[in-house]
Design a protein around this motif. Structure first.
Motif: not given
Length: 370
Positions: A227-234
């Motif tokens: 998984t990747l938990n950096s960035g932009t998420f709705n």
């Protein structure tokens, strides 16, 4: 040493919940809870620091406590205490600028989580059926909290370019609901009678406050495998509800108002302090908004526990019954709808549009007739 997590907005309900939850994680050594006012709730073993993020003193707090992770929750649409709209905007925009400036100067900062909102997409008649994280808004918000959120995200992107070594995560939350949540939309849905825009039945999404705390906790730590938990998420619960369905489930009758008159109604409600019926909220209750959560599931690895309908149901339990029993109201509406069936599909009525499955697999319209 474990993580040292600083949380802004700790005096608010969601901030306090997150502070109490994150300190139980074994990876966390200390939690520094920050706000400009003293919290009315307990913060557990966290250390509370009374500080205004609009002032340069926040940089001293980061340095003195060797903070490596910042969770910025003090981006909100409602004032705390006696503050008004000006105070809220200053905290949202100037406060975020000061906080980002302090983080940029701190060599220890390695992770930054920002609470944002799906309101950055705006609400307009020609909007796409579903917004993804990369969809540009057809009409940028011109004021209120939505404009604040757009400005905050712009500053965060600038920070991310200047500090590529920091993992930055922006969480765009749909309207947050729960038994104790305080927001303009929650105040609106709690009204005995709901004013609506004549000829429109917008599609809405909600996210439960428990899921908000869970996803904040997930993004405050290192990413899990694959998984990747950096960035932009709705961030939104599964499913979509029409405003008419929300009203029936809450047991609250609606009063359709012509669009030009809605602004007058909103001004009156805001003047007497019942709810902040701002222009951005009027646009949402006219055109609605639906976002895709595919990236959240497939990249971030997060699946909300509550659907949109379940979040609304929990909110309803917390606020108490409406003027009419939901079953009685649903029956009356269905009888009227049957007699007026020939008028279905009139211009301006969004209807229960369903996004195509290939466009978003995580959003499904809810058609329950109740």
């Amino acid at each position: 040493m474990g993580k040292v997590v600083l949380v802004t907005g700790a005096a608010r309900h969601l901030g306090g919940r997150f502070v109490r939850r994150i300190q139980r994680d074994p990876e966390v050594d200390r939690v520094i809870a920050v706000d400009a006012v003293d919290p009315a709730h307990q913060l557990g073993a966290a250390e509370f620091v009374r500080a205004d993020i609009r002032r340069p003193e926040i940089a001293k707090v980061l340095a003195e406590h060797d903070v490596d992770t910042v969770v910025h929750l003090d981006v909100t649409g409602t004032a705390l205490g006696g503050g008004g709209r000006t105070s809220v905007k200053e905290t949202n925009v100037i406060g975020t600028l000061q906080l980002l400036g302090a983080c940029q100067k701190s060599p220890r900062i390695s992770r930054l989580v920002i609470k944002s909102s799906t309101s950055v997409y705006g609400s307009a008649p020609r909007d796409p059926a579903v917004f993804t994280e990369t969809t540009a808004a057809k009409s940028l918000p011109s004021g209120g909290f939505a404009k604040d959120a757009v400005e905050v995200e712009g500053y965060v992107r600038g920070f991310a370019r200047r500090r590529p070594d920091v993992a930055v995560c922006v969480l765009r939350f749909a309207n947050i609901l729960g038994p104790r949540i305080d927001s303009p939309l929650a105040e609106y849905l709690a009204l005995p009678v709901l004013p609506t825009v004549l000829g429109y039945d917008p599609r809405l999404q909600f996210v439960h406050e428990d899921d908000v705390v869970d996803v904040l906790r997930l993004t405050a730590h290192e990413p899990r495998r694959a998984t990747l938990n950096s960035g932009t998420f709705n961030i939104a619960g599964d499913g979509v509800l029409l405003l008419s369905q929300c009203a029936r489930r809450l047991g609250r009758p609606t009063v359709p108002v012509l669009l030009p008159a809605v602004t007058w109604v909103g001004t009156a409600l805001r003047t007497v302090g019942i709810t902040d019926f701002a222009p951005e909220q009027i646009r949402l209750l006219t055109h609605g908004r639906v976002v895709s959560t595919v990236q959240t599931r497939e990249v971030l690895g997060f699946a909300p526990r509550y659907t949109t309908a379940e979040a609304l149901a929990d909110f309803a339990r917390g606020r108490g019954p409406g003027l009419l029993p939901p079953e009685m109201l649903a029956g009356a509406v269905d009888r009227i709808a049957g007699r007026l069936g020939s008028s279905a599909g009139r211009p301006g009525d969004l209807g229960p549009a369903v996004p195509p499955a290939h466009a978003v697999r995580s959003v499904h319209s809810v058609h329950d007739g109740a």
